[in-house]
Design a protein around this motif. Sequence first.
Motif, mmCIF file in Angstrom:
data_model
loop_
_atom_site.group_PDB
_atom_site.id
_atom_site.type_symbol
_atom_site.label_atom_id
_atom_site.label_comp_id
_atom_site.label_asym_id
_atom_site.label_seq_id
_atom_site.Cartn_x
_atom_site.Cartn_y
_atom_site.Cartn_z
ATOM 1 N N ALA A 1 1.080 7.524 -6.350
ATOM 2 C CA ALA A 1 0.071 8.450 -6.579
ATOM 3 C C ALA A 1 0.447 9.998 -5.858
ATOM 4 O O ALA A 1 -0.257 10.684 -6.053
ATOM 5 N N GLY A 2 1.825 9.987 -5.278
ATOM 6 C CA GLY A 2 2.256 11.307 -4.998
ATOM 7 C C GLY A 2 1.612 11.667 -3.601
ATOM 8 O O GLY A 2 1.704 12.719 -3.274
ATOM 9 N N LEU A 3 1.151 10.624 -2.803
ATOM 10 C CA LEU A 3 0.476 10.847 -1.734
ATOM 11 C C LEU A 3 1.188 10.607 -0.360
ATOM 12 O O LEU A 3 1.057 10.681 0.849
ATOM 13 N N ALA A 4 2.424 10.085 -0.684
ATOM 14 C CA ALA A 4 3.632 9.731 0.104
ATOM 15 C C ALA A 4 4.860 9.958 -0.191
ATOM 16 O O ALA A 4 5.110 9.802 -1.299
ATOM 17 N N PRO A 5 5.840 10.338 0.792
ATOM 18 C CA PRO A 5 7.188 10.592 0.041
ATOM 19 C C PRO A 5 7.780 9.315 -0.226
ATOM 20 O O PRO A 5 7.681 8.155 0.268
ATOM 21 N N LYS A 6 8.706 9.338 -1.104
ATOM 22 C CA LYS A 6 9.327 8.449 -1.673
ATOM 23 C C LYS A 6 10.679 8.250 -0.679
ATOM 24 O O LYS A 6 11.271 9.078 -0.180
ATOM 25 N N PRO A 7 11.036 6.854 -0.395
ATOM 26 C CA PRO A 7 12.180 6.674 0.536
ATOM 27 C C PRO A 7 13.447 7.039 -0.083
ATOM 28 O O PRO A 7 13.914 7.425 -1.169
ATOM 29 N N PRO B 1 0.844 -1.150 -0.078
ATOM 30 C CA PRO B 1 -0.050 0.202 -0.047
ATOM 31 C C PRO B 1 0.760 1.223 0.136
ATOM 32 O O PRO B 1 0.569 2.227 -0.798
ATOM 33 N N GLN B 2 2.071 1.292 0.852
ATOM 34 C CA GLN B 2 2.685 2.411 0.665
ATOM 35 C C GLN B 2 3.400 2.838 -0.651
ATOM 36 O O GLN B 2 3.347 3.929 -1.054
ATOM 37 N N ALA B 3 3.762 1.525 -1.548
ATOM 38 C CA ALA B 3 4.188 1.829 -2.712
ATOM 39 C C ALA B 3 2.860 2.552 -3.600
ATOM 40 O O ALA B 3 3.481 3.499 -4.512
ATOM 41 N N ALA B 4 1.929 2.085 -3.580
ATOM 42 C CA ALA B 4 0.801 2.553 -4.211
ATOM 43 C C ALA B 4 0.696 4.314 -4.031
ATOM 44 O O ALA B 4 0.430 4.788 -4.673
ATOM 45 N N LEU B 5 0.835 4.357 -2.581
ATOM 46 C CA LEU B 5 0.650 5.828 -2.130
ATOM 47 C C LEU B 5 1.545 6.606 -2.707
ATOM 48 O O LEU B 5 1.607 7.904 -3.163
ATOM 49 N N GLN B 6 2.968 6.104 -2.643
ATOM 50 C CA GLN B 6 4.168 6.810 -3.129
ATOM 51 C C GLN B 6 3.929 7.098 -4.663
ATOM 52 O O GLN B 6 4.132 8.327 -5.197
#
Length: 66
Positions: free
Chosen positions: A60-66, A53-58
């Motif tokens: 979509a631009g809704l979570a920072p990339k590591p 889910p974190q990768a999907a949010l990343q």
Amino acid sequence: MDADAPAKLLYDHGQFRILWPGTHVVCAATGARIALEDLRYWSVDRQEPYVSPQAALQQAGLAPKP
């Protein structure tokens, strides 16, 4: 067919259909290989698979990339 080739899938709501057989798909956000039996996350609109889910949010631009 190459025994280790990526599959081509059609992603739908709650299910996917195999268009071209393969052993895995590649996460659109991280590039990680995802075995078809482990695939749980994808975007119907973007027709992209995700490893988490974190990768999907990343993606979509809704979570920072590591």
